[in-house]
Structure formats: C-alpha cells, structure tokens
Design a protein around this motif. Structure first.
Motif, PDB file in Angstrom:
ATOM      1  N   PHE A 147       0.842  -1.195   0.000  1.00  0.00           N
ATOM      2  CA  PHE A 147       0.000   0.000   0.000  1.00  0.00           C
ATOM      3  C   PHE A 147       0.880   1.249   0.000  1.00  0.00           C
ATOM      4  N   GLU A 148       0.307   2.349  -0.494  1.00  0.00           N
ATOM      5  CA  GLU A 148       1.044   3.619  -0.476  1.00  0.00           C
ATOM      6  C   GLU A 148       1.001   4.268   0.893  1.00  0.00           C
ATOM      7  N   GLY A 149      -0.191   4.333   1.506  1.00  0.00           N
ATOM      8  CA  GLY A 149      -0.344   4.991   2.799  1.00  0.00           C
ATOM      9  C   GLY A 149      -1.139   4.135   3.765  1.00  0.00           C
ATOM     10  N   LEU A 209     -15.721  -6.405   5.526  1.00  0.00           N
ATOM     11  CA  LEU A 209     -17.051  -6.239   4.927  1.00  0.00           C
ATOM     12  C   LEU A 209     -17.327  -7.267   3.831  1.00  0.00           C
ATOM     13  N   GLY A 210     -16.307  -8.023   3.450  1.00  0.00           N
ATOM     14  CA  GLY A 210     -16.474  -9.012   2.387  1.00  0.00           C
ATOM     15  C   GLY A 210     -16.401  -8.444   0.991  1.00  0.00           C
ATOM     16  N   ARG A 211     -15.936  -7.203   0.853  1.00  0.00           N
ATOM     17  CA  ARG A 211     -15.847  -6.582  -0.472  1.00  0.00           C
ATOM     18  C   ARG A 211     -14.512  -6.891  -1.165  1.00  0.00           C
ATOM     19  N   ILE A 212     -13.527  -7.334  -0.402  1.00  0.00           N
ATOM     20  CA  ILE A 212     -12.282  -7.872  -0.945  1.00  0.00           C
ATOM     21  C   ILE A 212     -12.032  -9.197  -0.251  1.00  0.00           C
ATOM     22  N   THR A 213     -11.637 -10.197  -1.009  1.00  0.00           N
ATOM     23  CA  THR A 213     -11.425 -11.530  -0.456  1.00  0.00           C
ATOM     24  C   THR A 213      -9.944 -11.855  -0.392  1.00  0.00           C
ATOM     25  N   GLU A 214      -9.473 -12.208   0.788  1.00  0.00           N
ATOM     26  CA  GLU A 214      -8.100 -12.659   0.951  1.00  0.00           C
ATOM     27  C   GLU A 214      -8.039 -14.172   0.739  1.00  0.00           C
ATOM     28  N   GLY A 215      -6.836 -14.689   0.520  1.00  0.00           N
ATOM     29  CA  GLY A 215      -6.673 -16.122   0.400  1.00  0.00           C
ATOM     30  C   GLY A 215      -6.876 -16.807   1.740  1.00  0.00           C
ATOM     31  N   SER A 216      -6.636 -18.101   1.761  1.00  0.00           N
ATOM     32  CA  SER A 216      -6.841 -18.869   2.982  1.00  0.00           C
ATOM     33  C   SER A 216      -5.832 -18.502   4.066  1.00  0.00           C
ATOM     34  N   GLU A 217      -4.676 -17.961   3.664  1.00  0.00           N
ATOM     35  CA  GLU A 217      -3.644 -17.581   4.610  1.00  0.00           C
ATOM     36  C   GLU A 217      -3.480 -16.066   4.623  1.00  0.00           C
ATOM     37  N   THR A 218      -3.507 -15.479   5.827  1.00  0.00           N
ATOM     38  CA  THR A 218      -3.391 -14.035   5.956  1.00  0.00           C
ATOM     39  C   THR A 218      -2.023 -13.563   5.457  1.00  0.00           C
ATOM     40  N   PRO A 219      -1.988 -12.593   4.553  1.00  0.00           N
ATOM     41  CA  PRO A 219      -0.699 -12.101   4.039  1.00  0.00           C
ATOM     42  C   PRO A 219      -0.025 -11.155   5.031  1.00  0.00           C
ATOM     43  N   ASP A 220       1.209 -10.809   4.748  1.00  0.00           N
ATOM     44  CA  ASP A 220       1.865  -9.702   5.438  1.00  0.00           C
ATOM     45  C   ASP A 220       1.516  -8.413   4.700  1.00  0.00           C
ATOM     46  N   TYR A 221       1.822  -7.281   5.323  1.00  0.00           N
ATOM     47  CA  TYR A 221       1.473  -5.992   4.733  1.00  0.00           C
ATOM     48  C   TYR A 221       2.665  -5.048   4.799  1.00  0.00           C
ATOM     49  N   ILE A 222       2.906  -4.355   3.684  1.00  0.00           N
ATOM     50  CA  ILE A 222       3.962  -3.346   3.628  1.00  0.00           C
ATOM     51  C   ILE A 222       3.340  -2.027   3.183  1.00  0.00           C
ATOM     52  N   ILE A 223       3.564  -0.980   3.972  1.00  0.00           N
ATOM     53  CA  ILE A 223       3.028   0.346   3.656  1.00  0.00           C
ATOM     54  C   ILE A 223       4.215   1.263   3.375  1.00  0.00           C
ATOM     55  N   LEU A 224       4.249   1.855   2.190  1.00  0.00           N
ATOM     56  CA  LEU A 224       5.382   2.694   1.789  1.00  0.00           C
ATOM     57  C   LEU A 224       5.415   4.029   2.527  1.00  0.00           C
ATOM     58  N   ASN A 225       4.252   4.513   2.911  1.00  0.00           N
ATOM     59  CA  ASN A 225       4.149   5.841   3.543  1.00  0.00           C
ATOM     60  C   ASN A 225       4.655   6.952   2.630  1.00  0.00           C
TER      61      ASN A 225
END
Length: 295
Positions: A198-200, A213-229
């Motif tokens: 993500f950017e921010g 909310l169920g509007r985006i579906t993730e896979g069966s395994e929770t990913p990691d997250y990187i935010i560039l800021n």
C-alpha cells in the motif's frame, strides 16, 4: 477566533463544510464553480499550498475573509469572522508547514511528543468519516499529542519500522521523523508467501475494512502488509518486498501508483501483481471503500 486564526482555516475544508465540493482536485489545487455567482464552467481555483483562491471569471482573488465578503455580501470584518466560524464550527486553524513533492507536510518543529492508545473521540470520528472500521482503527493505530510552533495538537498515529509515525487528522497530514516504511506481519512464519503493498496507512486500514465487509477476499492464509508511507519510499521497500513469492499491489490508481507497479514488475517480474482491477473507477482504496468515484 481572531483574523490570523481564521485565515489559517483550510479553504478546501471550509468550502466543503458549507456545501461546495471541487469539480477537479489535485495535491496542489482544487477547482470549483464560483460559490458566490452563477458559474457554468468551473473557474474558481484554490491554491492549497498558499491557501488562497482566484476567480478566473472575474479576476478576483484573496483569502478566506475576502471570499466571505462575496459569500455573505458584507465588509464588516467582525461579522464575517463570526459567520465563518458559525458556518463551519468543527474546523480548526491548520498549521501551515512546508509541503513535499508528494503533498505531505514536513516539519522538524514537533516537540513534547506523547504516544498513547487511540482513545480521543474526535480522532475516532475522523476515522469513521473515512469509512474505517473503528475496531480496526483502534487496533492498528495510536494517538499522538505534540507541540508545534508553541501550540498543542493531536492526531492519529501509525508507526513505521524506524520508530517514526505517520500522523493524520482532518486538517493535517505529516510525519514525525524518522520517515520510513511500515511492515505488519500477521503471522509468525519463516516462509514469506504473500504480501500486500500500500502507499499509505489509510489505504491499509481501508483494505482491512473492505476485507471485513467481504468486499475484498483474501486467500486462505493471511498475508503480510507493507506500507510505503509515500511512493518516494519505494527504494526502501525493495529489499523486504522481494522476499515474497507474490506481491499484491494496492497502490493509488494514478500515474504515480502505476509507475511504482511498473518499476517493481521490471525488477521482480510476474510475482508483482497489479490489483487496480479491484477498484478501476476509484483513485484509491479509501475512495473505493467510501464509494467516491473519480470525476
């Protein structure tokens, strides 16, 4: 508020508060149909950096008080100050500091910084106004209190890996140094299968809310997250990003965001996946969350 304080109220925020939305907006300017006259073609421009306006239709210009003279048809300054304050009581004077090329306000004047759990109702209300699930906001963010130019302020704070904080409130966007990327690992695992980029941090919070909310579906395994800021931090993000087998890029749907995706695809190949298709009519994930389509 006195004249100096009134002039520090952000013009874009003020116009929004009294019912006027821009027809076109960028990091540095916003265009409107003139709010005090009939204007078929938007010819009223606000310079965000200078907090001044110019009407190309009439060659008039000025600050918020000059605008109020035209809106309220009065030259009584005391009356105008009261009318401005009464029309938008929730607005506060904004600290105007230098702005970086990506639109972020920069300052080395932060003093007496105190970071606590997110608890202030005004900040919770701000997150909710952006569509963010409050439980997610409270879990992922902090609350920071600080002094700047001898005045006290507070904001939502999001930590980065260097010990600094990205800070936001309705009137301010900035960073408490040092500036760096943020990395959130939701699971303790050695293998790095997938991350979302993500950017921010508001995009990151929006993503978590959209998943809930169920509007985006993730896979069966929770990913990691990187935010560039900031897209300017892409060089800092290369090393941690390239450790993943799949990188889902949820960047801003604009030229800058697409350039970052193109750069990563050139460096890392097909494991970098462009996720713009999830929100093709929106500038970013937060606009998608709030159903605020690009004009």
């Amino acid at each position: 508020m006195n004249i100096a304080q009134i002039k520090q109220i952000d013009l874009v925020d003020y116009l929004r508060a009294i019912g006027f939305s821009p027809t076109k907006e960028s990091a540095k300017s916003a265009w409107y149909r003139a709010p005090y006259r009939e204007d078929r073609t938007p010819s009223f421009k606000v310079n965000k950096d200078k907090n001044l306006w110019y009407d190309f239709g009439t060659a008039q210009n000025g600050d918020i008080i000059d605008l109020a003279e035209l809106l309220y048809k009065s030259k009584d300054v005391s009356r105008l100050l009261k009318l401005i304050e009464n029309a938008a009581p929730a607005l506060a004077p904004r600290v105007r500091t230098p702005i970086s090329p990506n639109g972020e306000r920069l300052t080395d004047q932060f003093r007496n910084v105190k970071v606590v759990d997110l608890n202030h109702e005004a900040l919770k209300s701000y997150l909710q106004s952006r569509g963010i699930d409050l439980n997610i906001g409270e879990c992922e963010c902090k609350e920071v209190h600080y002094a700047c130019y001898k005045k006290e302020y507070f904001a939502v704070a999001f930590p980065n890996i260097a010990g600094g904080y990205e800070i936001r409130n309705p009137y301010f966007k900035g960073c408490i140094a040092p500036k760096d990327i943020s990395i959130i690992r939701k699971a303790d695992r050695l293998k790095r299968d997938c991350c979302c980029l993500f950017e921010g941090f508001m995009d990151y919070l929006s993503y978590l809310t959209l998943v809930k909310l169920g509007r985006i579906t993730e896979g069966s395994e929770t990913p990691d997250y990187i935010i560039l800021n900031s897209v300017g931090n892409i060089s800092r993000g290369i090393e941690p990003i390239k450790k993943y087998e799949v990188i889902h890029c949820y960047l801003d749907n604009d030229d800058a965001g697409r350039r970052v995706v193109d750069t990563l695809q050139e460096l890392l190949g097909s494991k970098v996946q462009d996720m713009f298709a999830a929100y093709p009519l929106y500038k970013d994930l937060n606009d998608f969350l709030r159903n605020k389509k690009k004009i």
